[in-house]
Scaffold this active site. Structure first.
Site, PDB file in Angstrom:
ATOM      1  N   ASP A   1      31.833  37.076  42.170  1.00  0.00           N
ATOM      2  CA  ASP A   1      32.613  37.864  41.106  1.00  0.00           C
ATOM      3  C   ASP A   1      32.327  39.466  41.315  1.00  0.00           C
ATOM      4  O   ASP A   1      31.454  39.687  42.167  1.00  0.00           O
ATOM      5  CB  ASP A   1      31.754  37.747  39.536  1.00  0.00           C
ATOM      6  CG  ASP A   1      32.291  38.025  38.570  1.00  0.00           C
ATOM      7  OD1 ASP A   1      33.544  38.453  38.697  1.00  0.00           O
ATOM      8  OD2 ASP A   1      31.730  38.061  37.388  1.00  0.00           O
TER       9      ASP A   1
ATOM     10  N   ASN B   1      42.047  31.614  35.975  1.00  0.00           N
ATOM     11  CA  ASN B   1      42.699  32.683  36.517  1.00  0.00           C
ATOM     12  C   ASN B   1      44.046  32.821  36.592  1.00  0.00           C
ATOM     13  O   ASN B   1      44.884  33.987  36.786  1.00  0.00           O
ATOM     14  CB  ASN B   1      42.195  32.705  38.181  1.00  0.00           C
ATOM     15  CG  ASN B   1      40.895  33.063  38.326  1.00  0.00           C
ATOM     16  OD1 ASN B   1      40.203  32.688  39.136  1.00  0.00           O
ATOM     17  ND2 ASN B   1      40.195  33.637  37.100  1.00  0.00           N
TER      18      ASN B   1
END
Ligand code: V07
Length: 254
Positions: free
Chosen positions: A28, A76
């Protein structure tokens, strides 16, 4: 200028005899890394791919057996089309620039997730990476690509239901081992479950990553954004892992 590397006596040392077999990482902070530098988000993903290469070699050198990386979640797709399209090119660029190094280091590539929904060229790059490294028997570099943990459990459930419907399986025969063997991580046996889960960039959530498999994993959260991660931070996370007592619901140290 020679850099002096000192071992802080208060800082515990890495125990090479207790390296986790399976490390999973939620990579991340690529977008935030870029934003902090006034760069487009995709510059963070590009840098993040270079970090994947460095960390893969570092993990392999430490003797890690499986490195699972969360590269693209089923969530995503909600990102801007231009960013998704850049991300879909990364497996291709990764394949073109890194597969020879993987083979040299005896690293085998595997993938978890529904790759049938990715662009054809991306699918091809993924298949080529798996094919070109299929004979490697060192570390497994396992990418979670268009992967969701709940989706993985649903698919396993469906397969078991089909066996029941066909009359090949009794519901009471279903056990944990059977569920395990129908998950996408079955290809990682005998190290299907991460010993250590790392998430970078300060967030402390699982975000649908390997829900079933992390039941007994140690979680280490680090503040650094993924493009700033490196072999030293990987070692730091492993030292933290080694400091903790692993109980497995009662028994200390296994
Ligand atoms: C992606 C780079 C790492 C940071 C996180 C997001 C961006 C490597 C791959 C990959 C996947 C499959 C494969 C070979 C390489 C990748 C995506 C994003 C979608 F067989 N990095 N990386 N795939 N990022």
């Amino acid at each position: 200028m020679a850099k002096e590397i000192k071992q802080d006596p208060k800082q515990p040392k890495l125990d090479m005899a207790r390296i986790p077999n399976h490390i999973a990482i939620i990579m991340d902070g690529n977008g935030r890394w870029a934003q902090a530098r006034h760069l487009p988000r995709v510059a963070g993903h590009q840098q993040g791919m270079d970090t994947v290469k460095k960390v893969t070699i570092a993990a392999s050198d430490l003797g890690v057996k499986i490195l699972s990386l969360y590269a693209f979640s089923t969530e995503n797709w909600k990102r801007p089309a231009s960013e998704v399209s850049f991300l879909m090119n990364l497996p291709i660029r990764f394949f073109n620039s890194f597969v020879p190094d993987l083979v040299k280091n005896n690293v085998k590539v595997t993938v978890m997730g529904d790759i049938s929904r990715l662009p054809k060229k991306t699918q091809q790059a993924v298949y080529d990476a798996m094919k070109d490294t299929e004979d490697c028997n060192g570390m497994i570099l396992n990418f979670a690509l268009n992967y969701g943990g709940r989706d993985e459990i649903v698919r396993a459930t469906r397969k078991l239901a089909e066996q029941v419907q066909a009359g090949d399986l009794q519901p009471k025969q279903i056990n944990e081992k059977m569920v395990d063997s129908h998950l996408m991580s079955a290809q990682l046996a005998p190290y299907t479950d991460p010993d250590l889960l790392i998430r970078t960039s300060g967030e402390e959530r699982l975000s649908n990553f390997m829900l079933w498999q992390v039941a007994y994993s140690e979680f280490v959260f680090m503040k650094e954004h993924w493009p700033d991660f490196n072999g030293e931070l990987l070692k730091k996370a492993i030292v933290e892992f080694q400091q903790r007592h692993r109980r497995f619901g009662g028994l200390k140290n296994k």
